[in-house]
Design a protein around this motif. Sequence first.
Motif, PDB file in Angstrom:
ATOM      1  N   ASP A 171     -20.044   8.977  28.097  1.00  0.00           N
ATOM      2  CA  ASP A 171     -19.449   9.589  26.983  1.00  0.00           C
ATOM      3  C   ASP A 171     -20.288  10.655  26.592  1.00  0.00           C
ATOM      4  O   ASP A 171     -21.191  10.639  25.821  1.00  0.00           O
ATOM      5  CB  ASP A 171     -19.265   8.340  25.808  1.00  0.00           C
ATOM      6  N   VAL A 172     -20.077  11.924  26.825  1.00  0.00           N
ATOM      7  CA  VAL A 172     -20.687  12.986  26.377  1.00  0.00           C
ATOM      8  C   VAL A 172     -19.844  14.072  25.606  1.00  0.00           C
ATOM      9  O   VAL A 172     -18.822  14.558  26.285  1.00  0.00           O
ATOM     10  CB  VAL A 172     -21.576  13.696  27.709  1.00  0.00           C
ATOM     11  N   ARG A 173     -20.251  14.576  24.655  1.00  0.00           N
ATOM     12  CA  ARG A 173     -19.632  15.537  23.724  1.00  0.00           C
ATOM     13  C   ARG A 173     -20.066  16.758  23.573  1.00  0.00           C
ATOM     14  O   ARG A 173     -21.431  16.844  23.378  1.00  0.00           O
ATOM     15  CB  ARG A 173     -19.017  14.889  22.462  1.00  0.00           C
ATOM     16  N   HIS A 184     -23.635  28.519  21.159  1.00  0.00           N
ATOM     17  CA  HIS A 184     -24.608  27.384  21.766  1.00  0.00           C
ATOM     18  C   HIS A 184     -24.039  26.203  21.530  1.00  0.00           C
ATOM     19  O   HIS A 184     -23.548  25.879  20.559  1.00  0.00           O
ATOM     20  CB  HIS A 184     -26.124  27.631  20.959  1.00  0.00           C
ATOM     21  N   LEU A 185     -24.056  25.392  22.702  1.00  0.00           N
ATOM     22  CA  LEU A 185     -23.588  23.974  22.468  1.00  0.00           C
ATOM     23  C   LEU A 185     -24.977  23.039  22.771  1.00  0.00           C
ATOM     24  O   LEU A 185     -25.702  23.102  23.544  1.00  0.00           O
ATOM     25  CB  LEU A 185     -22.563  23.524  23.761  1.00  0.00           C
ATOM     26  N   SER A 186     -24.732  22.113  21.839  1.00  0.00           N
ATOM     27  CA  SER A 186     -25.492  20.762  22.148  1.00  0.00           C
ATOM     28  C   SER A 186     -24.683  19.925  22.820  1.00  0.00           C
ATOM     29  O   SER A 186     -23.312  19.736  22.754  1.00  0.00           O
ATOM     30  CB  SER A 186     -26.335  20.351  20.762  1.00  0.00           C
ATOM     31  N   TYR A 187     -25.268  18.764  23.707  1.00  0.00           N
ATOM     32  CA  TYR A 187     -24.516  17.744  23.916  1.00  0.00           C
ATOM     33  C   TYR A 187     -25.003  16.327  23.400  1.00  0.00           C
ATOM     34  O   TYR A 187     -26.032  15.866  23.430  1.00  0.00           O
ATOM     35  CB  TYR A 187     -24.543  17.670  25.624  1.00  0.00           C
ATOM     36  N   LEU A 188     -23.940  15.692  22.950  1.00  0.00           N
ATOM     37  CA  LEU A 188     -24.333  14.045  22.238  1.00  0.00           C
ATOM     38  C   LEU A 188     -23.839  13.045  23.518  1.00  0.00           C
ATOM     39  O   LEU A 188     -22.688  12.847  24.003  1.00  0.00           O
ATOM     40  CB  LEU A 188     -23.429  14.138  21.244  1.00  0.00           C
ATOM     41  N   LEU A 189     -24.696  12.511  23.779  1.00  0.00           N
ATOM     42  CA  LEU A 189     -24.657  11.223  24.494  1.00  0.00           C
ATOM     43  C   LEU A 189     -24.426   9.977  23.791  1.00  0.00           C
ATOM     44  O   LEU A 189     -25.720   9.453  23.272  1.00  0.00           O
ATOM     45  CB  LEU A 189     -25.847  11.143  25.516  1.00  0.00           C
ATOM     46  N   ALA A 190     -23.279   9.779  23.447  1.00  0.00           N
ATOM     47  CA  ALA A 190     -22.937   8.777  22.290  1.00  0.00           C
ATOM     48  C   ALA A 190     -23.564   7.525  22.698  1.00  0.00           C
ATOM     49  O   ALA A 190     -24.367   6.688  21.748  1.00  0.00           O
ATOM     50  CB  ALA A 190     -21.588   8.477  22.049  1.00  0.00           C
ATOM     51  N   ARG A 191     -23.431   6.806  23.801  1.00  0.00           N
ATOM     52  CA  ARG A 191     -23.588   5.464  24.161  1.00  0.00           C
ATOM     53  C   ARG A 191     -25.279   5.375  24.191  1.00  0.00           C
ATOM     54  O   ARG A 191     -25.875   4.429  23.860  1.00  0.00           O
ATOM     55  CB  ARG A 191     -23.278   5.071  25.420  1.00  0.00           C
ATOM     56  N   GLU A 192     -25.969   6.446  24.896  1.00  0.00           N
ATOM     57  CA  GLU A 192     -27.229   6.318  24.878  1.00  0.00           C
ATOM     58  C   GLU A 192     -28.081   6.810  23.487  1.00  0.00           C
ATOM     59  O   GLU A 192     -29.075   6.626  23.786  1.00  0.00           O
ATOM     60  CB  GLU A 192     -27.849   7.298  26.148  1.00  0.00           C
ATOM     61  N   ARG A 193     -27.227   7.163  22.685  1.00  0.00           N
ATOM     62  CA  ARG A 193     -28.081   7.827  21.566  1.00  0.00           C
ATOM     63  C   ARG A 193     -29.028   8.918  21.569  1.00  0.00           C
ATOM     64  O   ARG A 193     -29.942   8.853  21.207  1.00  0.00           O
ATOM     65  CB  ARG A 193     -28.367   6.591  20.508  1.00  0.00           C
ATOM     66  N   LEU A 195     -29.555  13.364  22.014  1.00  0.00           N
ATOM     67  CA  LEU A 195     -29.055  14.618  21.936  1.00  0.00           C
ATOM     68  C   LEU A 195     -29.734  15.768  22.779  1.00  0.00           C
ATOM     69  O   LEU A 195     -30.877  15.914  22.836  1.00  0.00           O
ATOM     70  CB  LEU A 195     -29.047  15.021  20.277  1.00  0.00           C
ATOM     71  N   CYS A 196     -28.875  16.328  23.727  1.00  0.00           N
ATOM     72  CA  CYS A 196     -29.478  17.393  24.425  1.00  0.00           C
ATOM     73  C   CYS A 196     -29.382  18.547  23.647  1.00  0.00           C
ATOM     74  O   CYS A 196     -28.201  19.071  23.308  1.00  0.00           O
ATOM     75  CB  CYS A 196     -28.577  17.650  25.888  1.00  0.00           C
ATOM     76  N   SER A 197     -30.414  19.194  23.089  1.00  0.00           N
ATOM     77  CA  SER A 197     -30.264  20.021  22.059  1.00  0.00           C
ATOM     78  C   SER A 197     -30.597  21.532  22.482  1.00  0.00           C
ATOM     79  O   SER A 197     -30.412  22.543  21.645  1.00  0.00           O
ATOM     80  CB  SER A 197     -31.316  19.760  20.911  1.00  0.00           C
ATOM     81  N   ASP A 233     -27.985  14.524  10.602  1.00  0.00           N
ATOM     82  CA  ASP A 233     -27.772  12.969  10.376  1.00  0.00           C
ATOM     83  C   ASP A 233     -27.030  12.237  11.466  1.00  0.00           C
ATOM     84  O   ASP A 233     -26.477  11.135  11.510  1.00  0.00           O
ATOM     85  CB  ASP A 233     -26.710  12.861   9.121  1.00  0.00           C
ATOM     86  N   LEU A 234     -27.255  12.979  12.525  1.00  0.00           N
ATOM     87  CA  LEU A 234     -26.507  12.524  13.840  1.00  0.00           C
ATOM     88  C   LEU A 234     -27.264  11.096  14.276  1.00  0.00           C
ATOM     89  O   LEU A 234     -28.625  10.967  13.949  1.00  0.00           O
ATOM     90  CB  LEU A 234     -26.807  13.420  15.091  1.00  0.00           C
ATOM     91  N   ASP A 235     -26.455  10.225  14.658  1.00  0.00           N
ATOM     92  CA  ASP A 235     -27.300   8.795  14.806  1.00  0.00           C
ATOM     93  C   ASP A 235     -27.982   8.824  16.173  1.00  0.00           C
ATOM     94  O   ASP A 235     -27.282   8.202  17.201  1.00  0.00           O
ATOM     95  CB  ASP A 235     -26.085   7.938  14.609  1.00  0.00           C
ATOM     96  N   VAL A 236     -29.115   9.484  16.359  1.00  0.00           N
ATOM     97  CA  VAL A 236     -29.561   9.385  17.803  1.00  0.00           C
ATOM     98  C   VAL A 236     -31.126   8.735  17.718  1.00  0.00           C
ATOM     99  O   VAL A 236     -31.690   9.019  16.572  1.00  0.00           O
ATOM    100  CB  VAL A 236     -29.558  10.923  18.577  1.00  0.00           C
ATOM    101  N   ASP A 237     -31.429   8.340  18.863  1.00  0.00           N
ATOM    102  CA  ASP A 237     -32.831   7.630  18.896  1.00  0.00           C
ATOM    103  C   ASP A 237     -33.661   8.845  19.326  1.00  0.00           C
ATOM    104  O   ASP A 237     -34.990   8.782  19.039  1.00  0.00           O
ATOM    105  CB  ASP A 237     -32.962   6.641  20.164  1.00  0.00           C
TER     106      ASP A 237
END
Length: 342
Positions: A171-173, A184-193, A195-197, A233-237
Amino acid sequence: MATPDGDLVERIRPGVWAIRVPLPVGPTGGTLVHLLESDRGPVLVDTGWDTPACWAALQAGIAATGHDVADVLGVAVTHFHPDHHGLSGRVREASGAWVAMHPLEAAALRRLEAVGVDEMTSIGPAFLAAGAPDGAAGDLAEAAGPWQFPALAEPDRLLEDGAALDVPGRDVRALLTPGHTAGHLSYLLARERLLCSGDHILPHISPHVGLWLAADDADPLGDYLRSLDRCADLDVDEVLPAHGHRFSGLAARTAELRAHHAERLAAIRGHLAGHGPATLWEVAAAMPWDVPWADIPTVMRHVALGEAAAHVRHLEQLGLVGRELVGADEVAVFHLIPARLT
Ligand SMILES: [Zn+2]
């Protein structure tokens, strides 16, 4: 794990890797390409600069993850800059991979083709327009670096904000984070928490925000600050930036970057308040830089002027600064707008 060239490949999570592709110039320690394994082959986030050595390093890095460049399913680009998107065309040729980016990055590629990039011929006019003193451009032949844009691949796919990336099994958004570039796009890997910034949020340096290729009414710094707010506030590790190293503490880092720009904006307003109207050159010279203005080489001063221009543009858009065009050369002179009493 190290590839034969000594370039690091790191396994970040199961099926998520970082491959360090060197840069031909610059001190940032290369570009971190992220490889996301999927059910139908790996997807790369960015690819690195297009030189034979970088191409060899990328292929060796992919091999070190247990894959082959011929198996790459797709390339998701954070932005069109050649240290990120340079090798995308080669990867596509080798594998038939799709190449995806935001429509505004595709538009930037077309604009680039139309206007061209020539550091040698752009510094002189930029310095003149900024009100630089005579001779400030120095010896341009000496100043020009190897900063020519190579040919860059057109995308096959366009990703709007919020689009799901085609990475089967994950699940990558795509998250639109303009500022460093317009799309510019960042990519959020929701399951892995994770963020490719890209270049939006870096661990040690503040990404360049300038006006190059920006529309006349654009406010790239305002966009950048809003993009920071969006990510805070993105919920990433962990954050996986394209330069430097991965890090945790996203909210704290966005706060530092905000403070950095607030300091620069305050310095500009303070200068205009204390010294009266000023040219862009004078504004830039008064801003805080890592090294004193007098010691900044010509090419980097050109970059710094772009950064100063983005800050002044932001203050203009906020209604805090105005400009007048002065003299035959119509050099812009900026002044503070007194706070209106309402
Ligand atoms: Zn960049």
